[in-house]
Design a protein around this motif. Structure first.
Motif, PDB file in Angstrom:
ATOM      1  N   UNK A  53      -0.253  -5.257  -6.252  1.00 39.83           N
ATOM      2  CA  UNK A  53      -1.591  -5.106  -6.809  1.00 39.83           C
ATOM      3  C   UNK A  53      -2.132  -6.376  -7.433  1.00 39.83           C
ATOM      4  N   UNK A  54      -1.246  -7.257  -7.877  1.00 40.87           N
ATOM      5  CA  UNK A  54      -1.673  -8.531  -8.423  1.00 40.87           C
ATOM      6  C   UNK A  54      -2.466  -9.336  -7.405  1.00 40.87           C
ATOM      7  N   UNK A  55      -2.120  -9.212  -6.137  1.00 34.36           N
ATOM      8  CA  UNK A  55      -2.794  -9.946  -5.066  1.00 34.36           C
ATOM      9  C   UNK A  55      -3.946  -9.163  -4.452  1.00 34.36           C
ATOM     10  N   UNK A  56      -3.909  -7.848  -4.585  1.00 34.95           N
ATOM     11  CA  UNK A  56      -4.801  -7.016  -3.778  1.00 34.95           C
ATOM     12  C   UNK A  56      -5.887  -6.287  -4.547  1.00 34.95           C
ATOM     13  N   UNK A  57      -5.705  -6.092  -5.837  1.00 40.90           N
ATOM     14  CA  UNK A  57      -6.568  -5.154  -6.560  1.00 40.90           C
ATOM     15  C   UNK A  57      -8.036  -5.573  -6.551  1.00 40.90           C
ATOM     16  N   UNK A  58      -8.284  -6.876  -6.711  1.00 35.16           N
ATOM     17  CA  UNK A  58      -9.663  -7.347  -6.689  1.00 35.16           C
ATOM     18  C   UNK A  58     -10.055  -7.773  -5.285  1.00 35.16           C
ATOM     19  N   UNK A  59     -11.221  -7.362  -4.808  1.00 35.12           N
ATOM     20  CA  UNK A  59     -11.681  -7.837  -3.501  1.00 35.12           C
ATOM     21  C   UNK A  59     -12.185  -9.272  -3.537  1.00 35.12           C
ATOM     22  N   UNK A  60     -12.208  -9.871  -4.723  1.00 41.76           N
ATOM     23  CA  UNK A  60     -12.818 -11.186  -4.877  1.00 41.76           C
ATOM     24  C   UNK A  60     -11.806 -12.318  -5.049  1.00 41.76           C
ATOM     25  N   UNK A  61     -10.538 -11.986  -5.110  1.00 45.22           N
ATOM     26  CA  UNK A  61      -9.512 -13.026  -5.217  1.00 45.22           C
ATOM     27  C   UNK A  61      -8.189 -12.438  -4.719  1.00 45.22           C
ATOM     28  N   UNK A  62      -7.295 -13.295  -4.272  1.00 48.71           N
ATOM     29  CA  UNK A  62      -5.978 -12.809  -3.872  1.00 48.71           C
ATOM     30  C   UNK A  62      -5.700 -13.017  -2.405  1.00 48.71           C
ATOM     31  N   UNK A  63      -4.872 -12.124  -1.877  1.00 53.70           N
ATOM     32  CA  UNK A  63      -4.397 -12.242  -0.503  1.00 53.70           C
ATOM     33  C   UNK A  63      -4.488 -10.878   0.167  1.00 53.70           C
ATOM     34  N   UNK A  64      -5.012 -10.843   1.357  1.00 62.38           N
ATOM     35  CA  UNK A  64      -5.017  -9.623   2.153  1.00 62.38           C
ATOM     36  C   UNK A  64      -3.597  -9.290   2.601  1.00 62.38           C
ATOM     37  N   UNK A  65      -3.310  -7.985   2.718  1.00 63.41           N
ATOM     38  CA  UNK A  65      -1.984  -7.587   3.206  1.00 63.41           C
ATOM     39  C   UNK A  65      -1.751  -8.077   4.629  1.00 63.41           C
ATOM     40  N   UNK A  66      -2.812  -8.239   5.397  1.00 62.61           N
ATOM     41  CA  UNK A  66      -2.695  -8.733   6.769  1.00 62.61           C
ATOM     42  C   UNK A  66      -2.004 -10.095   6.778  1.00 62.61           C
ATOM     43  N   UNK A  67      -2.387 -10.957   5.845  1.00 61.54           N
ATOM     44  CA  UNK A  67      -1.744 -12.268   5.742  1.00 61.54           C
ATOM     45  C   UNK A  67      -0.397 -12.173   5.043  1.00 61.54           C
ATOM     46  N   UNK A  68      -0.352 -11.422   3.969  1.00 58.77           N
ATOM     47  CA  UNK A  68       0.856 -11.313   3.127  1.00 58.77           C
ATOM     48  C   UNK A  68       2.070 -10.843   3.912  1.00 58.77           C
ATOM     49  N   UNK A  69       1.893  -9.780   4.712  1.00 59.07           N
ATOM     50  CA  UNK A  69       3.054  -9.198   5.381  1.00 59.07           C
ATOM     51  C   UNK A  69       3.626 -10.110   6.465  1.00 59.07           C
ATOM     52  N   UNK A  70       2.806 -11.000   7.009  1.00 58.35           N
ATOM     53  CA  UNK A  70       3.325 -11.912   8.028  1.00 58.35           C
ATOM     54  C   UNK A  70       4.394 -12.837   7.457  1.00 58.35           C
ATOM     55  N   UNK A  71       4.232 -13.243   6.216  1.00 58.22           N
ATOM     56  CA  UNK A  71       5.199 -14.123   5.578  1.00 58.22           C
ATOM     57  C   UNK A  71       6.560 -13.435   5.446  1.00 58.22           C
ATOM     58  N   UNK A  72       6.553 -12.199   5.016  1.00 60.12           N
ATOM     59  CA  UNK A  72       7.817 -11.471   4.787  1.00 60.12           C
ATOM     60  C   UNK A  72       8.467 -11.057   6.092  1.00 60.12           C
ATOM     61  N   UNK A  73       7.674 -10.762   7.099  1.00 58.74           N
ATOM     62  CA  UNK A  73       8.255 -10.454   8.407  1.00 58.74           C
ATOM     63  C   UNK A  73       9.002 -11.662   8.954  1.00 58.74           C
ATOM     64  N   UNK A  74       8.393 -12.830   8.849  1.00 59.47           N
ATOM     65  CA  UNK A  74       9.071 -14.042   9.300  1.00 59.47           C
ATOM     66  C   UNK A  74      10.339 -14.298   8.501  1.00 59.47           C
ATOM     67  N   UNK A  75      10.266 -14.082   7.188  1.00 57.00           N
ATOM     68  CA  UNK A  75      11.436 -14.313   6.338  1.00 57.00           C
ATOM     69  C   UNK A  75      12.591 -13.392   6.713  1.00 57.00           C
ATOM     70  N   UNK A  76      12.280 -12.198   7.253  1.00 61.30           N
ATOM     71  CA  UNK A  76      13.369 -11.401   7.804  1.00 61.30           C
ATOM     72  C   UNK A  76      13.500  -9.970   7.366  1.00 61.30           C
ATOM     73  N   UNK A  77      12.461  -9.362   6.753  1.00 62.44           N
ATOM     74  CA  UNK A  77      12.600  -7.954   6.390  1.00 62.44           C
ATOM     75  C   UNK A  77      12.438  -7.066   7.626  1.00 62.44           C
ATOM     76  N   UNK A  78      13.009  -5.875   7.549  1.00 63.08           N
ATOM     77  CA  UNK A  78      12.945  -4.907   8.645  1.00 63.08           C
ATOM     78  C   UNK A  78      12.010  -3.747   8.356  1.00 63.08           C
ATOM     79  N   UNK A  79      11.795  -3.463   7.078  1.00 59.49           N
ATOM     80  CA  UNK A  79      10.890  -2.386   6.650  1.00 59.49           C
ATOM     81  C   UNK A  79       9.951  -2.969   5.599  1.00 59.49           C
ATOM     82  N   UNK A  80       8.697  -2.532   5.618  1.00 60.05           N
ATOM     83  CA  UNK A  80       7.722  -3.003   4.630  1.00 60.05           C
ATOM     84  C   UNK A  80       6.891  -1.838   4.101  1.00 60.05           C
TER      85      UNK A  80
END
Length: 423
Positions: free
Chosen positions: A280-307
């Motif tokens: 929520x720190x990244x997502x709660x405001x529509x005016x600042x932060x990171x979209x989950x679309x971008x965020x999850x790509x980082x963790x998928x590359x790092x190696x998680x299997x479930x998100x």
């Protein structure tokens, strides 16, 4: 052609959009607040970020976020212009490095005084990242194989209460769950290696129950043990889980960071369950932060299997369309073969019960997911067994296209769930 990294942003600025975009590009590559003698044209051409595109949107009278006082000639007359901007960087600036990628695409630019709003929307990465990072080891198909569920959602739950239970009490809950046919169980993100429930003692108690049940029934539930901690600690605890016969470990992503997840992935023999606590720190405001679309790509590359992706009609602030978009993105390949595109299994949770199954299936269009229900299982009038049965019945109705209330006429556990959880 030089490989490049592309990032898409939503911005809001009182200044001309093109100028503001150039400020972003300069700040996040070769530039500073003024032109330097050794910042040659050749250096800028080779290493400067480029503004690839600008799509101007609407404008508003007031800033969405606090902003430094405007120049005197702009006060009282400024409009705050909104736009979508795509920037790109040469891969040579940083190499295929996830920590340095994050510093490049989501670093100081959030603080720039030219902006009253700025949000990272998406990332497009060159294949060098797929070569440099392992990505998920198990993903959807590997998780299904380990659990022995070839089709349909994995029905899961979270140990509740989140904290306060002893290892023996945790194992007692697990006994109820596995005897009722659960597929997946996870520790809460608040329970890792606390003094009242140490990880090793919890593993001993829980895996004794799971292994004994598997020997009797042939079905072995997957338990995601929360091993969040220092990197060496996570490795030790991973090894302890595997030695006990465990088939999954969990890490709280924002707590251990990209290098922590990548280090765990290089060591892990079992799926890594990625919990996004703090999202929520990244997502709660529509005016600042990171979209989950971008965020999850980082963790998928790092190696998680479930998100985790939240759930429909959840207890948090995220709207349903965002939840489904997040889940679809987890299932969408990032790269072409030979890697399987780094797809991962989305985890639906947060106030889920039999009530949301049909809508989840209709919106997502598949059952490649973990459906985690806490109260939807433990608060069912028929107990744990009734809760799990109601979930399977709800997903069966969804797959058959039968209305939930109609299916409930012949399935008492589902009927109880509807009466209990329908709002």
């Amino acid at each position: 052609m030089t490989e490049r990294i592309y990032a898409k942003y939503w911005i809001e600025t009182p200044f001309p959009v093109a100028m503001a975009a150039e400020v972003m590009a300069g700040e996040q590559s070769s530039g500073t607040f003024t032109r330097l003698a050794n910042e040659t044209d050749e250096l800028r051409a080779a290493h400067g970020a480029r503004v690839e595109s600008i799509v101007e949107l609407d404008d508003v009278a007031d800033p969405s976020l606090p902003i430094r006082p405007l120049p005197a000639d702009m006060r009282g007359s400024a409009r705050f212009r909104r736009a979508e901007v795509v920037l790109s960087w040469p891969l040579a600036n940083l190499g295929p490095s996830l920590p340095n990628l994050l510093a490049t695409v989501a670093g100081n630019l959030f603080e720039l005084r030219e902006f009253s709003g700025l949000r990272l929307l998406d990332l497009t990465l060159p294949p060098a990242f797929a070569d440099a990072y392992r990505g998920p080891q198990f993903g959807i198909s590997g998780t299904r194989e380990l659990v022995g569920v070839a089709s349909g959602p994995l029905i899961g739950t979270i140990i509740k209460p989140s904290v306060g239970l002893s290892p023996a009490q945790t194992a007692g809950l697990v006994r109820e769950l596995v005897e009722a046919g659960i597929d997946f169980i996870k520790d809460d993100e608040l329970q890792a290696n606390g003094p009242h429930n140490p990880l090793t003692e919890r593993v001993d108690a829980v895996m004794r129950v799971i292994n004994e049940h598997a020997e009797r029934s042939g079905k072995k539930a997957m338990y995601a043990f929360n091993i969040t901690g220092e990197i060496d600690e996570m490795r030790r605890h991973h090894d302890y889980v595997v030695a006990a016969g465990g088939s999954c470990v969990m890490a709280t992503l924002n707590a251990v960071g990209l290098p922590g997840v990548a280090a765990l992935r290089s060591h892990s023999e079992v799926p890594i369950h990625g919990h996004r606590a703090g999202w929520g720190l990244f997502s709660r405001s529509p005016h600042i932060g990171i979209s989950y679309i971008a965020y999850q790509k980082l963790w998928r590359l790092a190696g998680v299997d479930h998100l985790h992706v939240n759930g429909l009609r959840n207890k948090f602030s995220e709207p349903d369309d965002s939840v489904i978009a997040s889940a679809r993105e987890c299932q969408t390949p990032m790269f072409a073969a030979p890697k399987p595109g780094c797809t991962v299994m989305p985890v639906f949770s947060s106030a889920q019960s039999a009530e949301q199954a049909a809508d989840t299936y209709a919106a997502l269009g598949n059952t490649d997911l973990i459906y985690c229900c806490g109260g939807g299982i433990f608060a069912h009038p028929g107990g744990v067994a009734g809760g799990i049965a109601s979930l399977r019945q709800a997903w069966e109705a969804a797959a058959l296209g039968v209305p939930l209330d109609v299916h409930a006429e012949r399935h008492p556990e589902l009927a109880q769930a509807i009466r209990t959880f329908r709002k």
